[in-house]
Design an enzyme around this catalytic site. Structure first.
Site, PDB file in Angstrom:
ATOM      1  CE  LYS A  52      -3.726  -2.716   2.079  1.00 34.65           C
ATOM      2  NZ  LYS A  52      -4.573  -2.959   3.346  1.00 34.65           N
ATOM      3  CD  GLN A  96      -3.582  -4.545   6.334  1.00 34.35           C
ATOM      4  OE1 GLN A  96      -3.517  -3.354   5.739  1.00 34.35           O
ATOM      5  NE2 GLN A  96      -3.892  -5.848   5.806  1.00 34.35           N
ATOM      6  CG  ASP A 119      -9.527  -0.149   5.043  1.00 33.84           C
ATOM      7  OD1 ASP A 119      -9.231  -0.776   3.853  1.00 33.84           O
ATOM      8  OD2 ASP A 119      -8.762  -0.334   6.100  1.00 33.84           O
TER       9      ASP A 119
HETATM   10  N1  GUN Z   1      -6.781  -6.927   6.189  1.00 37.30           N
HETATM   11  C1  GUN Z   1      -7.408  -7.731   5.282  1.00 37.30           C
HETATM   12  N2  GUN Z   1      -8.140  -7.057   4.579  1.00 37.30           N
HETATM   13  C2  GUN Z   1      -7.920  -5.751   4.731  1.00 37.30           C
HETATM   14  C3  GUN Z   1      -8.363  -4.517   4.105  1.00 37.30           C
HETATM   15  O1  GUN Z   1      -9.063  -4.474   3.029  1.00 37.30           O
HETATM   16  N3  GUN Z   1      -8.077  -3.205   4.973  1.00 37.30           N
HETATM   17  C4  GUN Z   1      -7.547  -3.568   6.194  1.00 37.30           C
HETATM   18  N4  GUN Z   1      -7.241  -2.380   6.758  1.00 37.30           N
HETATM   19  N5  GUN Z   1      -7.027  -4.642   6.790  1.00 37.30           N
HETATM   20  C5  GUN Z   1      -7.235  -5.717   5.951  1.00 37.30           C
END
Ligand code: GUN
Length: 291
Positions: A52, A96, A119
């Site tokens: 990211k 995350q 998100d």
């Molecule tokens: N963990 C697994 N998928 C995601 C996601 O799309 N966003 C976040 N923040 N954590 C995750």
């Protein structure tokens, strides 16, 4: 059978964002800024967050990576999130998941301002999505929509079967595929661990989204000839032949299923890169909303 090449489409989405970002900056407008919080040392989370941050660099966004110890308290994390909420320069905030067990995921999600919720996990964002109002869609479902759109896959009047009902993928993609828009207008069936004769339901599907997190779960005898198959699975499976010691497996038995499909996503290189491209789109929109 044609591959839904997420790597290629994600690159195209990011190229567009790079141009639009450079354009903004040349007009003295704000540069998009994503703040990502990574807690502890979960190997998969480290990899995702690193991707990211790297993508932010590629498209010209500012990124702030905040690494916190596994032992951080819930209150300390909430305090940090409130700082980011109040920081005008930060457009999008991402924590995350998964979180350490002593921290409430729900509390964390609800602390992030909906205006910075790139998100799309905040109940307000989800509610707005359900009602068809402008909002941030969760990145993986949004990435799947972008992929279907890129390949001009017909969704109107089709039967989509979603396997899995998580808040991150299954539930939101089921809502988005039956909204009155494109991609959308499907008749959607959501299957899960208590669905009887899941194979029979899948066999009726024109579009299958496999998002249950069980490697190689979807077999050829569960898929109708000509179906579109979207594989959301990214499970790490031990593999001594790999330098890392693991390989990534999707939820679809790709080699057996692919010959029956009109379109199918590979793993890796399908939904994964699209999730990140979608997050970049959301961050750009969050920045634009401040203009
Ligand atoms: N963990 C697994 N998928 C995601 C996601 O799309 N966003 C976040 N923040 N954590 C995750």
């Amino acid at each position: 059978m044609q591959l839904l090449d997420g790597k290629l489409v994600a690159q195209a989405v990011k190229e567009q964002l790079k141009v639009k970002t450079a354009d903004r900056v040349s007009q003295n407008k704000k540069r998009p800024h994503l703040a990502a919080i990574l807690i502890g040392n979960n190997g998969a989370s480290e990899t995702y967050v690193a991707s990211k941050v790297k993508s932010c660099e590629e498209v010209g966004f500012t990124s702030t990576l905040i690494r916190l110890e596994e032992s951080i308290t819930e209150n300390e994390l909430i305090f940090k999130l409130n700082e980011l909420n109040e920081d005008f320069d930060v457009d999008g905030i991402l924590v995350q998941l998964p979180l350490p067990r002593h921290i409430s995921e729900q509390k964390v999600i609800e602390t992030i301002f909906p205006t910075k919720d790139v998100d799309g996990f905040h109940p307000e964002s989800v509610g707005r999505m359900v009602q068809g109002l402008p909002t941030y869609f969760p990145a993986t479902p949004y990435g799947i929509l972008l992929l279907l759109e890129h390949y001009k896959i017909e969704t109107k009047g089709k039967h989509a079967v979603v396997i899995g009902r998580s808040n991150i993928v299954g539930r939101p993609i089921s809502i988005l595929l039956n909204r009155n828009d494109y991609p959308g207008n499907c008749t959607v069936t959501v299957c899960h661990s208590h669905t009887p004769d899941l194979a029979a339901v899948c066999l009726q599907a024109d579009i299958i989204v496999a998002a249950l997190g069980k490697p190689l779960f979807l077999k050829a005898d569960m898929v109708k000839e000509g179906a579109v198959v979207v594989d959301v699975g990214i499970t790490r499976v031990e593999d001594p032949s790999k330098k890392s010691g693991f390989s990534i497996k999707g939820d679809v038995d790709f080699d057996a299923v692919a010959p029956k499909c009109s379109y199918i996503t590979p793993v890796p290189g399908g939904v994964g890169p699209m999730t990140i491209a979608a997050l970049m789109m959301n961050t750009f929109k969050a920045c634009e909303a401040k203009d």
